[in-house]
Write a protein that holds these residues in place. Structure first.
Motif: not given
Length: 214
Positions: A4-7, A29, A31-33, A63-64, A98, A103
Motif C-alpha cells: 500500500r501507498t498512503v498519503i 504499507v 510508502h508514506v507521503h 496512492a491507495d 488525492a 486514491v
C-alpha cells in the motif's frame, strides 16, 4: 492488503503523529507521503515529506489511501475565516487532489458534534467538510468523531487546550458516570481506529469515541 501507498495531511499534529507512527510500522504499507507546511521530525526509508502550500497544491503522487488530520483552533488561526481555510478548505483541497491521483479510500479526523446545520461555527465547519467529502466519489470514507483528545500537545509545540485538560481531569474523577462517546480519548486510539478501518472501507462510516477506544 499489501504494497500500500498512503498519503497523510497533517502528520505533525496530535492524531497525525500517531497516524504516521502506525502507518510506518505497518508491514503492508510500502510508502508514506506526508503533506504539510513543514516536514515531520521522523526519518524512515518509507517516508517522503512534501512541504506544500495547501492553497496551491501540486499534483499528488499515486496512492491507495488518504488520511486527513489537518486542523487548528479559532484562537490559533486568529479568525473564523482562517480556521475554515485550514479545517475545511485545506482538507477538501487535499481530498480532491488525492482523488485525481487515484486514491480510493479516505480517513478523516473530524470532531464530536460535527453537523453542517449546527449553530456552533466549529461544529458547522466540521460537518460541512464531512458532507463535502461524502459527495466525492471515493470507494470508502471513514469519519472519526473523537470527543476531547488526550495527548502530549506540549511535545508538539502546541498550546494547551483548557477544555481538553478539564475534560481529562473530570474523567479521572467521575469517568464511570460519563457515557463512552463523551469521555476523553487518547489520540493514539483515534489513529489506530482509522488505520485499521480505512483500508477495507466501503461507503461512508462514522466512528464515535466509544467505538474507537481501546
Amino acid at each position: 492488503m499489501a504494497n500500500r501507498t498512503v498519503i497523510i495531511a497533517g502528520a505533525t499534529g496530535l492524531v497525525g503523529r500517531e497516524l504516521l507512527r502506525g502507518l510506518l510500522a505497518d508491514p503492508s504499507v510500502d510508502h508514506v507521503h506526508v503533506l504539510g507546511r513543514r516536514s515531520p521530525p521522523v526519518v524512515s526509508p518509507k517516508l517522503t515529506a512534501h512541504v506544500v502550500d495547501f492553497a496551491a497544491l501540486p499534483s499528488l503522487p499515486a496512492a491507495d489511501e488518504l488520511y486527513l488530520a489537518l486542523g487548528t483552533t479559532i484562537k490559533v488561526a486568529g479568525s473564523q475565516a482562517a480556521f475554515r481555510a485550514v479545517d475545511h478548505d485545506a482538507n477538501l483541497a487535499v481530498a480532491k487532489a488525492a482523488l485525481a491521483s487515484g486514491v480510493k479510500r479516505v480517513g478523516l479526523v473530524s470532531a464530536m458534534g460535527a453537523d453542517a446545520k449546527s449553530r456552533i461555527f466549529y461544529s458547522r465547519v466540521k460537518g460541512e467538510l464531512e458532507n463535502d467529502l461524502a459527495a466525492l466519489p471515493f470507494a470508502g470514507l471513514v469519519i472519526a468523531r473523537p470527543s476531547l483528545l488526550v495527548g502530549p500537545r506540549e511535545e508538539l509545540g502546541q498550546p494547551a487546550r483548557p477544555g481538553e485538560e478539564w475534560g481529562n481531569r473530570l474523567n479521572q474523577l467521575i469517568g464511570f458516570l460519563i457515557p463512552p462517546n463523551y469521555k476523553p480519548i487518547p489520540a493514539a486510539d483515534v489513529a489506530q481506529a482509522l488505520v485499521s478501518t480505512v483500508p477495507a472501507a466501503v461507503g461512508t462510516q462514522v466512528l464515535l469515541s466509544g467505538a474507537m477506544r481501546r
